[in-house]
Enzyme design. Structure first.
Site, PDB file in Angstrom:
ATOM      1  N   ASP A 266       0.800  -1.228   0.000  1.00  0.00           N
ATOM      2  CA  ASP A 266       0.000   0.000   0.000  1.00  0.00           C
ATOM      3  C   ASP A 266       0.831   1.275   0.000  1.00  0.00           C
ATOM      4  O   ASP A 266       0.300   2.362  -0.212  1.00  0.00           O
ATOM      5  CB  ASP A 266      -0.941   0.016   1.216  1.00  0.00           C
ATOM      6  CG  ASP A 266      -2.225  -0.754   0.965  1.00  0.00           C
ATOM      7  OD1 ASP A 266      -2.494  -1.089  -0.199  1.00  0.00           O
ATOM      8  OD2 ASP A 266      -2.957  -1.026   1.936  1.00  0.00           O
ATOM      9  N   GLY A 310      -2.308  -1.208  -8.713  1.00  0.00           N
ATOM     10  CA  GLY A 310      -1.183  -0.309  -8.933  1.00  0.00           C
ATOM     11  C   GLY A 310      -0.092  -0.443  -7.897  1.00  0.00           C
ATOM     12  O   GLY A 310       0.562   0.543  -7.536  1.00  0.00           O
ATOM     13  N   LYS A 311       0.153  -1.664  -7.411  1.00  0.00           N
ATOM     14  CA  LYS A 311       1.126  -1.864  -6.332  1.00  0.00           C
ATOM     15  C   LYS A 311       2.391  -2.589  -6.786  1.00  0.00           C
ATOM     16  O   LYS A 311       3.477  -2.341  -6.256  1.00  0.00           O
ATOM     17  CB  LYS A 311       0.483  -2.659  -5.184  1.00  0.00           C
ATOM     18  CG  LYS A 311      -0.747  -1.991  -4.574  1.00  0.00           C
ATOM     19  CD  LYS A 311      -1.380  -2.896  -3.529  1.00  0.00           C
ATOM     20  CE  LYS A 311      -2.634  -2.262  -2.914  1.00  0.00           C
ATOM     21  NZ  LYS A 311      -3.265  -3.156  -1.922  1.00  0.00           N
ATOM     22  N   VAL A 312       2.250  -3.528  -7.731  1.00  0.00           N
ATOM     23  CA  VAL A 312       3.343  -4.431  -8.078  1.00  0.00           C
ATOM     24  C   VAL A 312       3.472  -4.526  -9.591  1.00  0.00           C
ATOM     25  O   VAL A 312       2.478  -4.549 -10.316  1.00  0.00           O
ATOM     26  CB  VAL A 312       3.098  -5.842  -7.479  1.00  0.00           C
ATOM     27  CG1 VAL A 312       4.149  -6.830  -7.957  1.00  0.00           C
ATOM     28  CG2 VAL A 312       3.101  -5.776  -5.959  1.00  0.00           C
TER      29      VAL A 312
END
Length: 354
Positions: A266, A310-312
């Site tokens: 996050d 949209g994290k990894v």
């Protein structure tokens, strides 16, 4: 021999029998896993997944711009991986840690104080274990009386601190300082993190023996009409996001799931909300877990799913569906013996908050 001695001796003997075989933590420097990992890359199923995950971790180590986070949930520390994690930290193979309170407090700090975990070679009824003050983690035992020593030590540390808000990173640093002065184990992750300025974050810190000690600190302070220290979970999130923003390129080596997994992922979203539209997603990611994906829980969500948030990065990620204690020794030994860590920059993210 008195009657009282006769009454207590059977329990003492039985407890000693059950707590007679210590868990021995694996030493990744003592064997070279490179040949077997190379062979597993040519296989299928979980073996090939582990081979690719090991390649990705080695890519993180080879990328001199990459800050690597070790993310731990579950009981691998109690089960024999404690020295493995310490070796990664000692050799500059990780730059930050996000973990459960249990991994850091009930397991690592616990052994740092000189206590041990034991193999449960004989598992009687759990009510019997309760009567003997033995706690069980599957096939591993902990002496509850020793665990209470952890509770009281956390209380003692809290009592020495200025009454103000602290992030878990700040408090764990005080725990490391305590172990430098009073600890009984050189190979403690908490102690080594203090000495090497590697920050440890526990977003659910009080879900551990730390919680009992901190509650006692607060209750005693209120009764005495004195102010008290508190943990600031928002500061945890802010500090970890600050590291992500400054670091740029980041990689995740995740054991298990839970709060630590979601917390570190996050940071990308949090950075964007703070106006850093150019923040990079986590470039590299490995997760080792046995959690089933079908119930939709975050602990089992795949790294591909995390990409939708949209994290990894989807290009350099690998899920390994395996019990971490059986595969982490191979991954870590392989990376240790390939030696890509030897010329990595030392980041000391912990010192950035001083």
């Amino acid at each position: 021999m008195t009657e009282a001695t006769n009454d207590t001796r059977p329990n003492d003997v039985r407890k000693a029998e059950l707590l007679s075989t210590e868990v021995e933590h694996i030493d990744i420097t003592s064997f070279d896993a490179r040949p077997i990992v190379d062979a597993m890359k040519k296989m299928s199923f979980t073996s090939r997944d582990l081979g690719r995950a090991t390649d990705i971790y080695n890519q993180m180590l080879a990328d001199k711009d990459c800050t690597i986070f070790l993310v731990i949930a579950g009981s691998t520390s109690a089960g024999g991986c404690m020295d493995l994690y310490a070796e990664l930290l000692r050799n500059n193979m990780i730059d930050g840690i996000v973990a459960t309170g249990a991994s850091i407090v009930d397991m690592d700090f616990f052994e740092g104080l000189g206590h041990k975990h034991y193999q449960a070679l004989d598992v009687p009824h759990d009510d019997v274990l309760r009567s003997l003050l033995i706690d069980r983690i599957y096939d591993t035992y902990i002496d509850e009386e020793q665990l209470q020593h952890v509770d009281h030590t956390i209380f003692e540390i809290a009592e020495t601190l200025e009454p103000r808000p602290y992030s878990s990173r700040e408090f764990i640093r005080e725990m490391g300082k305590y172990l430098v002065e009073h600890g009984k184990k050189e190979n403690s992750l908490v102690k080594l993190a203090y000495e090497h300025d590697v920050p440890i974050f526990c977003p659910a810190f009080v879900d551990s023996s730390a919680g009992f000690g901190l509650v006692k600190h607060q209750v005693d302070s209120v009764k005495a009409g004195k102010p008290y220290m508190v943990l600031d979970a928002i500061a945890d999130f802010r500090e970890l996001t600050e590291i992500k923003i400054k670091a740029g390129v980041t990689g995740l080596l995740m054991i298990g799931g839970g709060v630590p997994k979601n917390f570190i992922q996050d940071t990308v979203v949090c950075a964007e909300i703070l106006g850093h539209d150019d923040v990079q997603v986590h470039k590299y990611a490995v997760q080792i877990t046995v959690a089933d994906v079908r119930d939709g829980a975050c602990s089992s969500s795949t790294l591909q799913e995390a990409a939708s948030w949209g994290k990894v990065n989807t290009a350099i990620e690998q899920m390994v569906f395996a019990e971490a204690g059986s595969v982490m020794p191979l991954l870590a030994s392989d990376a240790y013996h390939r030696g890509l860590w030897k010329d990595r920059p030392v980041r000391k993210w912990g010192a950035s908050f001083d």
